[in-house]
Design a protein around this motif. Structure first.
Motif: not given
Length: 207
Positions: A113-127
């Motif tokens: 709860a005290e951690i600021d979290l930023m995440m994301g992915t790309n459109l074609d990760e599997a390629k």
């Protein structure tokens, strides 16, 4: 006021640190880009392949410790040159006292709860993986569909539901993204291994 960041395996690693008691309090922000889904246990199939390349019988960790790192890297690269997708098996795994809880469970429990979290992915990760797999280089529509059904079948999806899901992906992508068999395979792998786990973890963090 420390931020840790990782991409791909690095993203996997910074999320793992969030579940390690020994790392608690050492950082306050986490950025994880293209972090793959974290499996709960080790992959015995890939482990056995690497051990065979190293000419080690069974899973004798003491014999493995006698080897230099370069020979281990060379063996794993031989294995993954034949099946690039299997590189996902190299990961931290749940171990009591060291890495005792899956990051998803850690987040759901409120421990971050005290951690600021930023995440994301790309459109074609599997390629990145399918594009380097020689077995997938010439896949056409039907070949891609068979691979798609085989992949989600391994995840426990019945054949009829798999065909229905394939059609859903086709319709959702028509006029927006490519719909060849290999593209649909890439899309489902990206969703299962990257996009959906990222969404679920962020949803849990910001409830």
């Amino acid at each position: 006021n420390i931020t840790i960041f990782g991409e791909s395996a690095g993203g996997y690693s910074v999320l793992s640190l969030c579940s390690m008691p020994s790392a608690k309090g050492l950082f306050s922000r986490v950025i994880a880009q293209s972090a793959p889904f974290i499996e709960f246990g080790a992959n015995s199939k890939v482990t056995n392949k690497i051990m065979r390349e190293l000419k080690i019988k069974g899973r004798n960790i003491e014999e493995m410790r006698k080897l230099d790192p370069e020979s281990i890297i060379k063996a794993q690269n031989k294995v993954f040159a034949k099946s690039p997708l299997e590189i996902m098996a190299l990961r931290p795994f749940i171990l009591e006292g060291i890495f005792p809880s899956h990051p998803q469970k850690t987040v759901e429990s409120g421990d971050l709860a005290e951690i600021d979290l930023m995440m994301g992915t790309n459109l074609d990760e599997a390629k990145l993986f399918t594009g380097t797999d020689p077995k997938l280089a010439d896949l056409k529509d039907e070949g891609g569909k068979k691979m798609f059904l085989g992949y989600i079948g391994q995840k426990g999806v019945p054949f009829d539901k798999g065909e229905e899901l394939y059609d859903i992906y086709i319709k959702a992508r028509e006029g927006k993204f490519p719909t060849d068999g290999i593209d649909i395979l890439d899309a489902i792998i990206t969703d299962i291994a990257f996009r959906i786990p990222t969404i679920r973890l962020l949803e849990a963090q910001f409830k």
